[in-house]
Scaffold this motif. Structure first.
Motif, PDB file in Angstrom:
ATOM      1  N   UNK A  63      65.753  49.825   0.860  1.00  0.00           N
ATOM      2  CA  UNK A  63      66.719  49.345  -0.136  1.00  0.00           C
ATOM      3  C   UNK A  63      67.879  48.574   0.500  1.00  0.00           C
ATOM      4  N   UNK A  64      68.108  48.780   1.807  1.00  0.00           N
ATOM      5  CA  UNK A  64      69.261  48.136   2.457  1.00  0.00           C
ATOM      6  C   UNK A  64      68.882  46.889   3.259  1.00  0.00           C
ATOM      7  N   UNK A  65      67.582  46.599   3.368  1.00  0.00           N
ATOM      8  CA  UNK A  65      67.177  45.459   4.196  1.00  0.00           C
ATOM      9  C   UNK A  65      66.258  44.538   3.404  1.00  0.00           C
ATOM     10  N   UNK A  66      65.912  43.428   4.026  1.00  0.00           N
ATOM     11  CA  UNK A  66      64.903  42.567   3.402  1.00  0.00           C
ATOM     12  C   UNK A  66      63.518  42.966   3.916  1.00  0.00           C
ATOM     13  N   UNK A  67      62.487  42.356   3.349  1.00  0.00           N
ATOM     14  CA  UNK A  67      61.105  42.746   3.673  1.00  0.00           C
ATOM     15  C   UNK A  67      60.795  42.559   5.155  1.00  0.00           C
ATOM     16  N   UNK A  68      61.274  41.444   5.723  1.00  0.00           N
ATOM     17  CA  UNK A  68      60.972  41.165   7.134  1.00  0.00           C
ATOM     18  C   UNK A  68      61.586  42.230   8.045  1.00  0.00           C
ATOM     19  N   UNK A  69      62.837  42.602   7.764  1.00  0.00           N
ATOM     20  CA  UNK A  69      63.502  43.613   8.595  1.00  0.00           C
ATOM     21  C   UNK A  69      62.817  44.969   8.427  1.00  0.00           C
ATOM     22  N   UNK A  70      62.365  45.255   7.214  1.00  0.00           N
ATOM     23  CA  UNK A  70      61.665  46.526   6.971  1.00  0.00           C
ATOM     24  C   UNK A  70      60.374  46.579   7.791  1.00  0.00           C
ATOM     25  N   UNK A  71      59.634  45.470   7.785  1.00  0.00           N
ATOM     26  CA  UNK A  71      58.370  45.434   8.545  1.00  0.00           C
ATOM     27  C   UNK A  71      58.651  45.514  10.040  1.00  0.00           C
TER      28      UNK A  71
END
Lengths: 127, 317
Positions: free
Chosen positions: B198-206
């Protein structure tokens, strides 16, 4: 992934006669039978090698490899019994090798199944 | 879909070609040996989308070919289906360890082939999506449209020893109930995965998932494992039955490796992942349920008391 098993031709355990195959398969079936002619001769040569104790381990490996090829297609092309016997021959050779059995001892075990298999192949060629 | 089928038996190749064509796969190339296949792969103007490999071939066998193909950057994620008359566990293990996606046995079964090729088509689509993601997670990538479903499995980019979750399931299904006793599974849950999501974008999550996967693999100190991300912050690790986990030591090792990234996470204002290691679940020959059940059981034991699952979100949040 659901395991699905439905052969292109219905199975008929223990049957030797050729089964009907879809029209498109007839040409491949004919090619298979042509190759069987050659392969029977190769099997006979390998048998002689084993009987004369000429590189028996290599001869057994070649028998298993050839049987493997036949096991992979025979049932689909309408020859389920030949396919089963081919698989039996291959399994017997591989099991012997995996158990560290001497080649000639493996051959003693494989020989009756191989004879039965060759009889089956020859009967296909006679049809 | 552009398919390459490799088998040293010309009759089987003809049969396979005909069956694939009858199922709508018109773009099929065949090779009679591993060497011929490697030459075709090297010279292909457009990469193949799927490979079907016989295991037992002279000189270079199908497992060795699979390994060689996986060494080619462009084919790292291409679906590879092994086809063979042999179904012994060692062959299955070798094939999946070499990077195979799935495994079917001869004699060829038309419906089974159709089901597997359907799976391959879905994987192909997913891989196309992942290729877009990789480009977007690369440094200096432009703003992407990529979306990650929090609950869905994901093949972690850049982690060579990570497996597709579907490949893990296929492996267990191939083993079947009778041989399931030889394996075990445990899961590692990222307790605050939903918060990070919830705090990051998809790229950072991956990227965070990649960090955790690397830390797990480093911490396990063995290559005899299959790791996959199952979605929802859960990694599943498949191990040999005799594997034992020292949970405290493993958690410490993972924390140590993740600690190397702490300054980056702090600078990017991303919460540090907190991991929770579940229990080792062993397969049982007495299990009457599907073989993949041990994956679900492993994941269950790694869950915190009240796990929430947020929905899909985009990168540009």
């Amino acid at each position: 992934m659901t395991p699905l098993r439905q052969s292109l031709v219905p199975e008929r355990p223990g049957s030797a006669p050729r089964e009907a195959v879809a029209p498109g398969l007839a040409a491949i079936q004919a090619r298979f039978l042509e190759l069987i002619c050659d392969r029977v001769l190769v099997f006979e040569t390998l048998k002689k090698d084993l009987e004369a104790n000429r590189k028996p381990a290599l001869a057994l490996t070649r028998i298993a490899d050839l049987a493997h090829k036949i096991a992979g297609v025979a049932a689909t092309l309408g020859f389920p019994h030949a396919g089963e016997l081919a698989a039996d021959v291959e399994r017997a050779v591989r099991d012997g090798a995996a158990a560290g059995m001497p080649a000639l001892q493996t051959w003693e075990r494989v020989s009756p199944t191989l004879e039965q298999f060759l009889d089956e192949l020859e009967s296909l060629l006679d049809d | 879909m552009k398919i390459l089928a490799v088998d040293d038996d010309p009759v089987f190749l003809e049969l396979l070609l005909r069956t694939l064509r009858s199922q709508g796969h018109a773009d099929v190339t065949t090779a009679g040996s591993a060497r011929e296949a490697l030459a075709l792969l090297a010279n292909a103007q457009r990469p193949f989308d799927c490979l079907l490999l016989d295991i037992q071939m002279p000189e270079i066998n199908g497992v060795q070919l699979c390994q060689a193909v996986r060494g080619l950057e462009v084919y790292r994620r291409t679906p590879i289906v092994m086809i063979t008359a042999m179904s012994g566990k060692s062959f299955v293990d070798d094939a999946f360890t070499a990077g195979a996606t799935d495994y079917i046995t001869k004699p060829l079964d038309r419906l089974e082939l159709k089901a597997r090729m359907g799976m391959v088509a879905r994987l192909h689509d997913e891989r196309q999506r992942m290729a877009v993601l990789e480009r977007q997670t690369a440094p200096n990538a432009s703003l992407p449209e990529f979306r990650v479903d929090f609950a869905a499995p994901l093949l972690i980019p850049g982690v060579d020893r990570a497996f597709e979750y579907l490949a893990l399931e296929n492996y267990l299904l191939t083993l079947g109930i009778k041989r399931l006793y030889s394996v075990g599974a445990f899961a590692i849950n990222i307790e605050n995965a939903d918060l990070i999501f919830s705090k990051t974008n998809a790229a950072a999550f991956v990227n965070m998932l990649g960090d955790v996967a690397t830390a797990i693999l480093d911490g396990l100190k063995t290559e005899q494992v299959m790791l996959s991300y199952a979605g929802g912050g859960n990694f599943v690790i498949l191990v040999q039955r005799n594997f034992s986990i020292d949970v405290e030591e493993l958690a410490l090792m993972i924390d140590l490796v993740l600690g190397d990234f702490e300054s980056i996470y702090t600078a990017d204002r991303i919460p540090m992942p907190r991991i929770r290691i579940g229990e080792l679940v062993r397969g049982s020959i007495f299990a009457s349920t599907r073989p993949t059940r041990i994956l679900d059981q492993a994941i269950e034991t790694a869950q915190p008391k009240a796990a929430g699952k947020p929905g899909t979100r985009g990168l540009a949040a």
